[in-house]
Scaffold this active site. Structure first.
Site, PDB file in Angstrom:
ATOM      1  N   SER A  17       3.640  -0.105  -2.022  1.00  0.00           N
ATOM      2  CA  SER A  17       3.418  -0.426  -3.426  1.00  0.00           C
ATOM      3  C   SER A  17       4.566   0.086  -4.291  1.00  0.00           C
ATOM      4  O   SER A  17       5.009  -0.588  -5.225  1.00  0.00           O
ATOM      5  CB  SER A  17       2.089   0.171  -3.903  1.00  0.00           C
ATOM      6  OG  SER A  17       1.849  -0.152  -5.257  1.00  0.00           O
ATOM      7  N   HIS A  60       0.848  -1.198   0.000  1.00  0.00           N
ATOM      8  CA  HIS A  60       0.000   0.000   0.000  1.00  0.00           C
ATOM      9  C   HIS A  60       0.882   1.245   0.000  1.00  0.00           C
ATOM     10  O   HIS A  60       1.835   1.339   0.779  1.00  0.00           O
ATOM     11  CB  HIS A  60      -0.905   0.026   1.228  1.00  0.00           C
ATOM     12  CG  HIS A  60      -1.582   1.355   1.437  1.00  0.00           C
ATOM     13  ND1 HIS A  60      -1.256   2.216   2.477  1.00  0.00           N
ATOM     14  CD2 HIS A  60      -2.561   1.988   0.726  1.00  0.00           C
ATOM     15  CE1 HIS A  60      -1.992   3.308   2.398  1.00  0.00           C
ATOM     16  NE2 HIS A  60      -2.791   3.198   1.352  1.00  0.00           N
ATOM     17  N   SER A  61       0.595   2.179  -0.899  1.00  0.00           N
ATOM     18  CA  SER A  61       1.274   3.476  -0.944  1.00  0.00           C
ATOM     19  C   SER A  61       2.789   3.284  -1.071  1.00  0.00           C
ATOM     20  O   SER A  61       3.256   2.733  -2.060  1.00  0.00           O
ATOM     21  CB  SER A  61       0.883   4.293   0.290  1.00  0.00           C
ATOM     22  OG  SER A  61       1.207   5.648   0.136  1.00  0.00           O
ATOM     23  N   LEU A  62       3.579   3.710  -0.080  1.00  0.00           N
ATOM     24  CA  LEU A  62       5.023   3.493  -0.151  1.00  0.00           C
ATOM     25  C   LEU A  62       5.335   2.017  -0.362  1.00  0.00           C
ATOM     26  O   LEU A  62       6.246   1.665  -1.127  1.00  0.00           O
ATOM     27  CB  LEU A  62       5.696   3.992   1.133  1.00  0.00           C
ATOM     28  CG  LEU A  62       7.182   3.647   1.295  1.00  0.00           C
ATOM     29  CD1 LEU A  62       8.019   4.277   0.189  1.00  0.00           C
ATOM     30  CD2 LEU A  62       7.697   4.075   2.670  1.00  0.00           C
ATOM     31  N   ILE A  86      -1.629  -1.041  -4.057  1.00  0.00           N
ATOM     32  CA  ILE A  86      -2.803  -0.250  -3.690  1.00  0.00           C
ATOM     33  C   ILE A  86      -2.409   1.210  -3.541  1.00  0.00           C
ATOM     34  O   ILE A  86      -1.527   1.542  -2.754  1.00  0.00           O
ATOM     35  CB  ILE A  86      -3.423  -0.764  -2.363  1.00  0.00           C
ATOM     36  CG1 ILE A  86      -3.790  -2.259  -2.471  1.00  0.00           C
ATOM     37  CG2 ILE A  86      -4.646   0.058  -1.983  1.00  0.00           C
ATOM     38  CD1 ILE A  86      -4.161  -2.894  -1.144  1.00  0.00           C
TER      39      ILE A  86
END
Length: 333
Positions: free
Chosen positions: A145, A141-143, A165
């Site tokens: 990803s 997720h975020s970082l 994500i």
């Protein structure tokens, strides 16, 4: 060889350089093979893996014989980021959600250095080797990803599926802005480094929660905030302090990713890719660039799926029911 020199090499050599560095630095891995688990109240196991600078903490769900999944959270979050999503995923998965170094319950990197993409990359590869995984699914997720984009391109033979994500690749900064960005980040780094541990702010629980909700600007709800704070706070005699290392608040040193070398990373990714974007999420760069990278991945990846879903940047934590069916279907197909 320093991280800086690695970035000065042509982009086509980046994959092989980091593969070599990972192998060389992990020759003594057997010295650090301690794997300690205890039971958590939510049915997961609390995991503690020794590393040369301390330990990496994690939460683990599922049978040991299950298909392995490495789950990596976003910037300043922790492994609790996946607490509400994991119970909705296939029960035959073995999911290891780590606290990145300096986050949650994991040890920070040694004093005096920045937290950098490539240091995280090395830590993640260390965990994969420790677990003995030849093939696994990457969930970020975020970082997390963004790190997955680099990881899955650098070690394509080890990743079966890459699920990202609310982010995809590192952001590209205009080259003329890099000196000012790095100067600001370095000055902030030394300002934080100069603070004494005794001066770290201490808050009552409700104030700590209120500050976090405000900082996340509507991305998380109160329940999600409380989940992140389970690993994100340390109790002191007078209240609570945030568990993350203050250095993670500093922007990373930007050594000049270009669109060209990031597309080169895409060309080395061969696994199946699922990218999920929230309709009310965080757009950290123009959507045209984001979609352009998705299209570049389609040239070499085994399969690429892109879905836009209702939710905020933390949709996997606030509204996991919106994305769990998509992930389950992608993993099973």
């Amino acid at each position: 060889m320093s991280i800086l020199r690695s970035f000065l090499r042509p982009s086509t050599g980046c994959f092989y350089y980091w593969q070599f560095q990972a192998k060389q630095s992990l020759l003594e891995l057997d010295i650090h093979r301690s794997y300690i688990t205890t039971a958590n109240d939510d049915g997961s196991k609390e995991v503690r893996i020794e590393v040369p600078w301390g330990h990496i903490a994690a939460k683990e769900w599922g049978p040991e014989s299950g298909k392995p999944v490495l789950a990596v959270h976003g910037w300043q979050d922790n492994a609790g980021s996946f607490d509400k999503l994991v119970p909705l995923l296939n029960p035959d998965l073995r999911i290891l959600a780590i606290d990145l170094p300096g986050h949650g319950k994991s040890s920070p990197f040694p004093q005096g250095i920045f937290f950098h993409y490539m240091d995280y990359l090395l830590s993640m590869n260390r965990i994969v080797r420790h677990m003995g995984w030849d093939k696994f699914i990457y969930l970020g997720h975020s970082l997390g990803s963004i790190l997955g984009y680099i990881y899955c391109s650098t070690f394509p033979e080890t990743v079966e599926k890459y699920i990202g994500i609310e982010a995809l690749k590192p952001m590209v900064f205009p080259s003329e802005k890099l000196p000012k960005i790095n100067k600001k980040n370095i000055e902030t780094f030394f300002k934080i480094e100069g603070r004494k541990a005794s001066t770290q702010p201490v808050y009552p629980y409700e104030e700590a929660k209120k500050k976090m909700l405000k900082a996340y600007k509507g991305s998380i709800n109160e329940e999600s905030c409380e989940i992140l704070l389970r690993r994100g706070l340390i109790a002191t005699g007078d209240g609570y302090t945030y568990s993350r290392d203050p250095r993670v608040q500093v922007g990373m040193l930007q050594l000049g990713y270009s669109e060209e070398n990031l597309i080169a990373y895409a060309s080395n990714m061969s696994c199946e890719v699922l990218n999920i974007k929230a309709k009310n999420g965080l757009d950290y760069e123009p959507k045209k660039i984001y979609i352009g990278t998705i299209e570049a991945l389609k040239k070499t990846a085994a399969r690429v799926q892109f879905d836009e879903v209702d939710g905020t940047h933390h949709l996997h934590l606030n509204t996991p029911e919106n994305i769990a069916p998509i992930i389950n279907e992608f993993i099973c197909s």
